[in-house]
Enzyme design. Structure first.
Site, PDB file in Angstrom:
ATOM      1  CE  LYS A  14    -108.795  -4.934 -24.824  1.00  0.00           C
ATOM      2  NZ  LYS A  14    -108.280  -4.653 -26.192  1.00  0.00           N
ATOM      3  NE  ARG A  89    -102.879  -3.713 -22.732  1.00  0.00           N
ATOM      4  CZ  ARG A  89    -103.999  -3.010 -22.923  1.00  0.00           C
ATOM      5  NH1 ARG A  89    -104.856  -2.841 -21.946  1.00  0.00           N
ATOM      6  NH2 ARG A  89    -104.242  -2.469 -24.085  1.00  0.00           N
ATOM      7  NE  ARG A 124    -109.376   3.180 -30.255  1.00  0.00           N
ATOM      8  CZ  ARG A 124    -108.897   2.129 -29.572  1.00  0.00           C
ATOM      9  NH1 ARG A 124    -109.725   1.294 -28.952  1.00  0.00           N
ATOM     10  NH2 ARG A 124    -107.605   1.913 -29.524  1.00  0.00           N
ATOM     11  NE  ARG A 157    -106.456   5.213 -27.172  1.00  0.00           N
ATOM     12  CZ  ARG A 157    -106.620   3.949 -26.809  1.00  0.00           C
ATOM     13  NH1 ARG A 157    -107.836   3.508 -26.479  1.00  0.00           N
ATOM     14  NH2 ARG A 157    -105.600   3.116 -26.773  1.00  0.00           N
ATOM     15  NE  ARG A 168    -102.389   0.620 -28.891  1.00  0.00           N
ATOM     16  CZ  ARG A 168    -103.452   1.201 -29.433  1.00  0.00           C
ATOM     17  NH1 ARG A 168    -103.306   2.130 -30.369  1.00  0.00           N
ATOM     18  NH2 ARG A 168    -104.659   0.865 -29.049  1.00  0.00           N
TER      19      ARG A 168
HETATM   20  P1  ADP Z   1    -106.712  -0.668 -26.381  1.00  0.00           P
HETATM   21  O1  ADP Z   1    -108.108  -0.113 -26.294  1.00  0.00           O
HETATM   22  O2  ADP Z   1    -106.116  -0.455 -27.708  1.00  0.00           O
HETATM   23  O3  ADP Z   1    -106.629  -2.092 -25.958  1.00  0.00           O
HETATM   24  P2  ADP Z   1    -106.111   0.625 -23.881  1.00  0.00           P
HETATM   25  O4  ADP Z   1    -106.883   1.879 -23.791  1.00  0.00           O
HETATM   26  O5  ADP Z   1    -106.595  -0.546 -23.121  1.00  0.00           O
HETATM   27  O6  ADP Z   1    -105.858   0.242 -25.403  1.00  0.00           O
HETATM   28  O7  ADP Z   1    -104.601   0.887 -23.434  1.00  0.00           O
HETATM   29  C1  ADP Z   1    -103.850   1.968 -23.958  1.00  0.00           C
HETATM   30  C2  ADP Z   1    -102.444   1.905 -23.399  1.00  0.00           C
HETATM   31  O8  ADP Z   1    -102.488   2.019 -21.958  1.00  0.00           O
HETATM   32  C3  ADP Z   1    -101.686   0.609 -23.648  1.00  0.00           C
HETATM   33  O9  ADP Z   1    -101.040   0.592 -24.907  1.00  0.00           O
HETATM   34  C4  ADP Z   1    -100.693   0.609 -22.484  1.00  0.00           C
HETATM   35  O10 ADP Z   1     -99.628   1.508 -22.729  1.00  0.00           O
HETATM   36  C5  ADP Z   1    -101.517   1.182 -21.346  1.00  0.00           C
HETATM   37  N1  ADP Z   1    -102.215   0.142 -20.571  1.00  0.00           N
HETATM   38  C6  ADP Z   1    -103.553  -0.038 -20.433  1.00  0.00           C
HETATM   39  N2  ADP Z   1    -103.835  -1.080 -19.650  1.00  0.00           N
HETATM   40  C7  ADP Z   1    -102.636  -1.597 -19.266  1.00  0.00           C
HETATM   41  C8  ADP Z   1    -102.248  -2.700 -18.460  1.00  0.00           C
HETATM   42  N3  ADP Z   1    -103.157  -3.506 -17.887  1.00  0.00           N
HETATM   43  N4  ADP Z   1    -100.916  -2.928 -18.288  1.00  0.00           N
HETATM   44  C9  ADP Z   1     -99.990  -2.143 -18.858  1.00  0.00           C
HETATM   45  N5  ADP Z   1    -100.287  -1.089 -19.642  1.00  0.00           N
HETATM   46  C10 ADP Z   1    -101.602  -0.810 -19.854  1.00  0.00           C
HETATM   47  P1  ADP Z   2    -110.521  -2.148 -27.737  1.00  0.00           P
HETATM   48  O1  ADP Z   2    -111.081  -1.596 -26.454  1.00  0.00           O
HETATM   49  O2  ADP Z   2    -110.439  -3.635 -27.734  1.00  0.00           O
HETATM   50  O3  ADP Z   2    -109.229  -1.514 -28.128  1.00  0.00           O
HETATM   51  P2  ADP Z   2    -112.698  -0.691 -29.072  1.00  0.00           P
HETATM   52  O4  ADP Z   2    -113.927  -1.161 -28.432  1.00  0.00           O
HETATM   53  O5  ADP Z   2    -112.207   0.669 -28.722  1.00  0.00           O
HETATM   54  O6  ADP Z   2    -111.530  -1.795 -28.909  1.00  0.00           O
HETATM   55  O7  ADP Z   2    -112.906  -0.770 -30.646  1.00  0.00           O
HETATM   56  C1  ADP Z   2    -111.852  -0.377 -31.549  1.00  0.00           C
HETATM   57  C2  ADP Z   2    -112.471   0.309 -32.777  1.00  0.00           C
HETATM   58  O8  ADP Z   2    -113.204  -0.660 -33.525  1.00  0.00           O
HETATM   59  C3  ADP Z   2    -113.467   1.419 -32.418  1.00  0.00           C
HETATM   60  O9  ADP Z   2    -113.353   2.418 -33.397  1.00  0.00           O
HETATM   61  C4  ADP Z   2    -114.822   0.719 -32.498  1.00  0.00           C
HETATM   62  O10 ADP Z   2    -115.874   1.626 -32.861  1.00  0.00           O
HETATM   63  C5  ADP Z   2    -114.589  -0.307 -33.600  1.00  0.00           C
HETATM   64  N1  ADP Z   2    -115.347  -1.550 -33.403  1.00  0.00           N
HETATM   65  C6  ADP Z   2    -115.666  -2.162 -32.227  1.00  0.00           C
HETATM   66  N2  ADP Z   2    -116.366  -3.290 -32.449  1.00  0.00           N
HETATM   67  C7  ADP Z   2    -116.463  -3.419 -33.799  1.00  0.00           C
HETATM   68  C8  ADP Z   2    -117.063  -4.387 -34.672  1.00  0.00           C
HETATM   69  N3  ADP Z   2    -117.708  -5.465 -34.187  1.00  0.00           N
HETATM   70  N4  ADP Z   2    -116.975  -4.173 -36.000  1.00  0.00           N
HETATM   71  C9  ADP Z   2    -116.333  -3.088 -36.501  1.00  0.00           C
HETATM   72  N5  ADP Z   2    -115.740  -2.148 -35.741  1.00  0.00           N
HETATM   73  C10 ADP Z   2    -115.801  -2.303 -34.406  1.00  0.00           C
END
Ligand code: ADP
Ligand code: ADP
Ligand code: ZN
Length: 210
Positions: A14, A89, A124, A157, A168
């Site tokens: 995302k 979320r 990541r 992270r 998660r």
């Molecule tokens: P990811 O990239 O793995 O989807 P995020 O960076 O979006 O993770 O979120 C990291 C953490 O921040 C989540 O595991 C949660 O604890 C918190 N968080 C982020 N967005 C939300 C939301 N919309 N509602 C509740 N918690 C959130």
């Molecule tokens: P989210 O915000 O949904 O948690 P991220 O964009 O941070 O996801 O991506 C999670 C991990 O996967 C990062 O290390 C990123 O570089 C990698 N990644 C993202 N898109 C792809 C893809 N299409 N194929 C392989 N790895 C990916």
């Protein structure tokens, strides 16, 4: 089509795709995860409170995130559109957005099987300077641990471990996955396959929102 939501499990890509789209469309990426991490870094009370949930892989309470998103969406740069990344979320968060009168154009659900997600998350690398994302294997920086875009050091992270990822993913399945039918019922949902190269996924995303 400029008020978008990126939906999907942790590690689906995302943030990566939201950043690319933000650059190409000239609208801001609004990431609650980034905002919460910034609050934690700044040492605010809200940041400290959120950190407890984040490090355990649990969702931060709805009222906290709803407040920061509502504030952010009133900023001038969001007037022409925005890409919500990681919000809503939960169904109550989506309802709060609706109640606040925020009209969405499209919600994109990025699909990636859970077996692939754990590898994405544990590999990541995040940039502390500009927020760019890399992956140890799939999207490695040119110089180890250094951001290609801004030269800052990359970090892992604290919640990107296999153990926290389990919590998660469970939170996603229980609280976030139901949002797909919530938005499908409103006729806003588009599903895309999140497996493939970054360019391939971007092309699917652009097609889905156009
Ligand atoms: P990811 O990239 O793995 O989807 P995020 O960076 O979006 O993770 O979120 C990291 C953490 O921040 C989540 O595991 C949660 O604890 C918190 N968080 C982020 N967005 C939300 C939301 N919309 N509602 C509740 N918690 C959130
Ligand atoms: P989210 O915000 O949904 O948690 P991220 O964009 O941070 O996801 O991506 C999670 C991990 O996967 C990062 O290390 C990123 O570089 C990698 N990644 C993202 N898109 C792809 C893809 N299409 N194929 C392989 N790895 C990916
Ligand atoms: Zn950077």
């Amino acid at each position: 089509m400029s008020r978008l939501v990126m939906l999907g499990p942790p590690g689906a890509g995302k943030g990566t795709q939201a950043k690319r789209l933000s650059a190409s469309m000239g609208i801001p990426q609004v990431s609650t995860g980034d905002m919460l991490r910034a609050a934690k870094k700044a040492g605010t009370e809200m940041g400290k409170r959120a950190e407890k949930y984040m490090s355990a892989g649990e969702l931060v309470p709805d009222e906290v995130v709803v407040g920061i998103v509502k504030d952010r969406l009133t900023d001038a740069d969001c007037a022409g559109g925005f890409i919500l990344d990681g919000f809503p979320r939960t169904v109550p968060q989506a309802q709060a957005l609706d109640d606040a009168g925020v009209k969405l154009d499209v919600v994109v659900n990025v699909n990636v099987a859970s077996e692939l997600l754990v590898e994405r998350v544990t590999g990541r690398l995040s940039c502390g300077g500009c927020g760019a994302m890399y992956h140890k294997r799939y999207n490695a920086p040119a110089v180890a641990d250094v951001c290609d875009s801004c030269g800052s050091e990359l970090y892992v992270r604290r919640d990107d471990t296999e153990e926290v990822f389990g919590s998660r993913l469970a939170a996603y399945e229980k609280m976030t996955a139901p949002l797909a039918s919530f938005y499908a019922d409103k006729g806003l949902l588009k599903e895309i396959d999140g497996v493939g190269s970054l360019d391939e996924v971007q092309a699917r995303l652009v097609k889905a929102i156009s």
